[in-house]
Design a protein around this motif. Structure first.
Motif, PDB file in Angstrom:
ATOM      1  N   GLY A 147       0.740  -1.339   0.048  1.00  0.00           N
ATOM      2  CA  GLY A 147      -0.121   0.019  -0.176  1.00  0.00           C
ATOM      3  C   GLY A 147       0.818   1.333   0.020  1.00  0.00           C
ATOM      4  N   TYR A 148       1.829   1.356   0.803  1.00  0.00           N
ATOM      5  CA  TYR A 148       2.588   2.728   0.810  1.00  0.00           C
ATOM      6  C   TYR A 148       3.962   2.432  -0.158  1.00  0.00           C
ATOM      7  N   GLY A 149       3.912   1.560  -0.905  1.00  0.00           N
ATOM      8  CA  GLY A 149       5.184   1.571  -1.955  1.00  0.00           C
ATOM      9  C   GLY A 149       4.481   1.732  -3.547  1.00  0.00           C
ATOM     10  N   SER A 150       4.476   0.487  -4.091  1.00  0.00           N
ATOM     11  CA  SER A 150       4.036   0.391  -5.425  1.00  0.00           C
ATOM     12  C   SER A 150       2.503   0.397  -5.675  1.00  0.00           C
ATOM     13  N   SER A 151       1.708   0.336  -4.775  1.00  0.00           N
ATOM     14  CA  SER A 151       0.196   0.332  -4.968  1.00  0.00           C
ATOM     15  C   SER A 151       0.051  -1.097  -5.758  1.00  0.00           C
ATOM     16  N   ARG A 152       0.697  -2.007  -5.713  1.00  0.00           N
ATOM     17  CA  ARG A 152       0.426  -3.320  -6.209  1.00  0.00           C
ATOM     18  C   ARG A 152      -0.099  -4.472  -5.286  1.00  0.00           C
ATOM     19  N   ILE A 153      -0.608  -5.444  -5.732  1.00  0.00           N
ATOM     20  CA  ILE A 153      -0.841  -6.728  -5.176  1.00  0.00           C
ATOM     21  C   ILE A 153       0.006  -7.831  -5.372  1.00  0.00           C
ATOM     22  N   TYR A 154       0.963  -8.451  -4.603  1.00  0.00           N
ATOM     23  CA  TYR A 154       2.018  -9.255  -4.832  1.00  0.00           C
ATOM     24  C   TYR A 154       1.605 -10.619  -4.491  1.00  0.00           C
ATOM     25  N   VAL A 155       1.741 -11.742  -5.116  1.00  0.00           N
ATOM     26  CA  VAL A 155       1.187 -13.042  -4.731  1.00  0.00           C
ATOM     27  C   VAL A 155       2.617 -13.871  -4.200  1.00  0.00           C
ATOM     28  N   TYR A 156       2.551 -14.383  -3.068  1.00  0.00           N
ATOM     29  CA  TYR A 156       3.288 -15.302  -2.532  1.00  0.00           C
ATOM     30  C   TYR A 156       2.638 -16.560  -2.002  1.00  0.00           C
ATOM     31  N   THR A 157       3.597 -17.598  -1.732  1.00  0.00           N
ATOM     32  CA  THR A 157       3.001 -18.712  -1.261  1.00  0.00           C
ATOM     33  C   THR A 157       2.805 -18.617   0.223  1.00  0.00           C
ATOM     34  N   ARG A 158       2.253 -19.724   0.915  1.00  0.00           N
ATOM     35  CA  ARG A 158       2.251 -19.710   2.325  1.00  0.00           C
ATOM     36  C   ARG A 158       3.544 -19.967   2.873  1.00  0.00           C
ATOM     37  N   GLU A 159       4.499 -20.530   2.136  1.00  0.00           N
ATOM     38  CA  GLU A 159       5.671 -20.669   2.601  1.00  0.00           C
ATOM     39  C   GLU A 159       6.816 -19.480   2.697  1.00  0.00           C
ATOM     40  N   GLY A 160       6.093 -18.281   2.159  1.00  0.00           N
ATOM     41  CA  GLY A 160       6.923 -17.119   1.686  1.00  0.00           C
ATOM     42  C   GLY A 160       7.744 -16.882   0.533  1.00  0.00           C
ATOM     43  N   ARG A 161       7.300 -17.635  -0.340  1.00  0.00           N
ATOM     44  CA  ARG A 161       8.170 -17.603  -1.671  1.00  0.00           C
ATOM     45  C   ARG A 161       7.068 -16.659  -2.567  1.00  0.00           C
TER      46      ARG A 161
END
Length: 308
Positions: A147-161
């Motif tokens: 929210g305070y950076g690129s205004s993007r939504i990033y997708v990770y795995t539940r393992e943090g990748r």
């Protein structure tokens, strides 16, 4: 009309901070709340004088007693702890933490770190100041609002990748954001809702539990239509689908399953609390219709009781 439904009063004896002789805290900013299925309340905050503190817990039935400090200290707290989200996974309860200083954490419910990811996603060169996570139940993926950076939504795995998938970016078109402050799984429609704060709106997106490349715009709700301007987060209560939406300018909206206003509480007004509660940042609606609230600058943590 907004504000003519449920009414609230601030309860000053509830949710006191730890007693000074035990371990005093300095709440510069209070950012996120979770209420566990057992009724325990956990709050994440920024301590203005000690980066080894950032998690407080009140136990169910003892909300009037001083909080307990939990967590591993600076490993979790260094920087600006921000969004907090609970998730039931593999029979256990976990917390996802977003820290504005480019750190992401997954912990057990007591704050014990499961994994942490420091720095921006691999290959990302745009500003990165993450604010909130959430996940679709049953999916291996977690969606992070920057929210305070690129205004993007990033997708990770539940393992943090990091998966390499992202959506959005700065703009006013649907699917673009101006401070995508939080992302929430809205089980009412089986979609994600993004708190697009500086565009003064909430936007819903469909995803695919097994395909992180899907993030399809569905619809928009104007923040003004529910009596607010700058929505910070959405939390949807089960099983009735009533949702609570705190807004940075000072109002907290409570809406029904169809997003019709049940109450609009001006917590920054002189009638609520001794000096008003500026800048609501996160709120959680309890089963009895009371709600707990945290605010940013100044950081405050409070309990509001439904009166009618």
């Amino acid at each position: 009309m907004p504000g003519e439904g449920w009414t609230y009063a601030y309860e000053p004896i509830m949710l006191p901070l730890p007693a000074e002789q035990d371990n005093s805290v300095n709440v510069s900013n209070a950012h996120g709340i979770e209420v566990f299925p057992n009724g325990n309340i956990v709050v994440t905050y920024q301590d203005g004088s000690d980066e080894s503190k950032c998690l407080l817990k009140w136990e169910r039935g003892a909300y009037h007693r001083p909080a307990k400090l939990i967590g591993p200290g600076a490993q979790l707290c260094k920087g600006v702890p921000h969004g907090l989200r609970a998730a039931q996974e593999d029979g256990g309860l976990y917390l996802y933490h977003a820290n504005n200083q480019q750190s992401l954490h997954k912990t057990l419910s007591d704050g014990t770190v499961v994994w942490q990811d420091l720095g921006p996603p691999a290959g990302v060169s745009v500003p990165f100041m993450p604010t909130w996570h959430d996940a679709q139940p049953g999916s291996p993926y977690v969606y992070l609002a920057d929210g305070y950076g690129s205004s993007r939504i990033y997708v990770y795995t539940r393992e943090g990748r990091y998966t390499g998938q992202f959506f959005g970016g700065a703009g006013t078109d649907h699917g673009k954001f101006s401070t995508c402050h939080a992302i929430t799984w809205d089980w009412r429609s089986s979609e994600f809702v993004v708190s697009d704060r500086e565009n003064h709106r909430l936007e819903w997106f469909a995803v695919n539990a097994s395909d992180p490349s899907v993030f399809e715009y569905k619809r928009t709700l104007s923040a003004e239509s529910i009596g607010i301007q700058r929505p910070c987060n959405v939390r949807v209560r089960s099983p009735d689908g009533v949702a609570i939406v705190p807004a940075l300018e000072g109002n907290v909206a409570i809406v029904d399953r169809s997003n019709r206003v049940l109450s609009l509480v001006n917590v920054s007004g002189s009638d609520i609390g001794p000096s008003g509660w500026l800048h609501p940042h996160d709120a959680f609606l309890l089963p009895n219709d009371d709600f707990v609230l945290v605010t940013w600058l100044p950081g405050r943590i409070g309990y509001f009781r439904r009166m009618r």
